[in-house]
Scaffold this motif. Sequence first.
Motif, mmCIF file in Angstrom:
data_model
loop_
_atom_site.group_PDB
_atom_site.id
_atom_site.type_symbol
_atom_site.label_atom_id
_atom_site.label_comp_id
_atom_site.label_asym_id
_atom_site.label_seq_id
_atom_site.Cartn_x
_atom_site.Cartn_y
_atom_site.Cartn_z
ATOM 1 N N LEU A 71 1.977 11.652 11.719
ATOM 2 C CA LEU A 71 3.363 12.088 11.830
ATOM 3 C C LEU A 71 3.675 13.295 11.350
ATOM 4 O O LEU A 71 4.470 14.141 11.702
ATOM 5 N N LEU A 72 2.797 13.758 10.323
ATOM 6 C CA LEU A 72 2.866 15.014 9.525
ATOM 7 C C LEU A 72 2.416 16.072 10.778
ATOM 8 O O LEU A 72 2.973 17.163 11.097
ATOM 9 N N LEU A 75 5.007 16.209 13.543
ATOM 10 C CA LEU A 75 6.287 16.872 13.079
ATOM 11 C C LEU A 75 6.172 18.447 13.035
ATOM 12 O O LEU A 75 7.108 18.946 13.665
ATOM 13 N N LEU A 76 5.007 18.765 12.695
ATOM 14 C CA LEU A 76 4.951 20.503 12.583
ATOM 15 C C LEU A 76 4.604 20.762 14.161
ATOM 16 O O LEU A 76 5.002 21.900 14.431
ATOM 17 N N ALA A 78 6.113 19.437 16.608
ATOM 18 C CA ALA A 78 7.425 19.389 17.244
ATOM 19 C C ALA A 78 8.083 20.696 17.060
ATOM 20 O O ALA A 78 8.995 21.191 17.820
ATOM 21 N N LEU A 79 8.018 21.055 15.755
ATOM 22 C CA LEU A 79 8.717 22.175 15.227
ATOM 23 C C LEU A 79 8.099 23.597 15.931
ATOM 24 O O LEU A 79 8.841 24.378 16.398
ATOM 25 N N LEU A 200 3.152 11.753 20.438
ATOM 26 C CA LEU A 200 4.381 12.155 19.914
ATOM 27 C C LEU A 200 4.550 13.581 20.324
ATOM 28 O O LEU A 200 5.531 13.932 20.757
ATOM 29 N N VAL A 204 7.906 15.383 22.707
ATOM 30 C CA VAL A 204 8.549 16.893 22.446
ATOM 31 C C VAL A 204 8.591 17.715 23.395
ATOM 32 O O VAL A 204 9.691 18.276 23.702
#
Length: 267
Positions: A71-72, A75-76, A78-79, A200, A204
């Motif tokens: 997830l970490l 998340l990065l 995706a950003l 994931l 994105v």
Amino acid sequence: MLAMLLGGVMGLVLGLTGAGGGILAVPALVLGLGWSMTQAAPVALLAVGSAAAVGALDGLRHGLVRYRAALLIALLGALCSPIGIYLAHRLPEKILMGLFSLLMMLVAWRMLRREAPAPGPSDHGSASWGQKNCLLNQQTGRLAWTAKCSATLAALGAVTGVVSGLLGVGGGFLIVPAFKQLTDVQMRGIVATSLMVICLISAVGVVGALRAGVVIDATGGAFITAAIVGMLVGRGVSGRVPARLLQVGFASLCLGLAAYMLYTAAR
């Protein structure tokens, strides 16, 4: 029919290799169907992400996925993925094809390198503090979340996100070797975690490409569906194929496609 054949082959390779096979999706669309890199990237991401989701769910079911790390990283990713998408729509096609060819050569080189087998029969590796940035707690079996470990995984996610958005790849070729180098998680846990991240980040990237105006037509849909079926078949037969044969075969295919893409870009 050609799109389904190419998608099936890509999914089969992804299922056999666990991660990294998705790098074949863009060459299949560019060389096989004559698409541009910007057309191929979102379809490739959706195909790879959908196929990877199958493996990730299986990994979660068996408790192999390091989901907090996944997830970490995602998340990065995706950003930072929009940065890659922005660059992809502004760089010349020849530059993008050249970059992708170099990437495939790097993946092939890593595949052909012989590495010593990782110690330990379980999903717990063995290393001492100072050798790895992220280590498993041998009592709980979970990663010890230090500031160094968190920063390392965040940086990996950022790089993966940019490359994913730029070239339309899931990032397994980055995540798997990085996890092997930076953590003491064993290979089956690394692959399962990588597949979750690919799923994931790909999602994105696809959303970003669709917002940029890219349309996935019926041909792209056929490619994606066939990739999922190929992934299921690949996972079913992967245990019967020698690992070294898979590595050499996949690396040889990558080198051949990279050379042809460089030739096409030069023309």
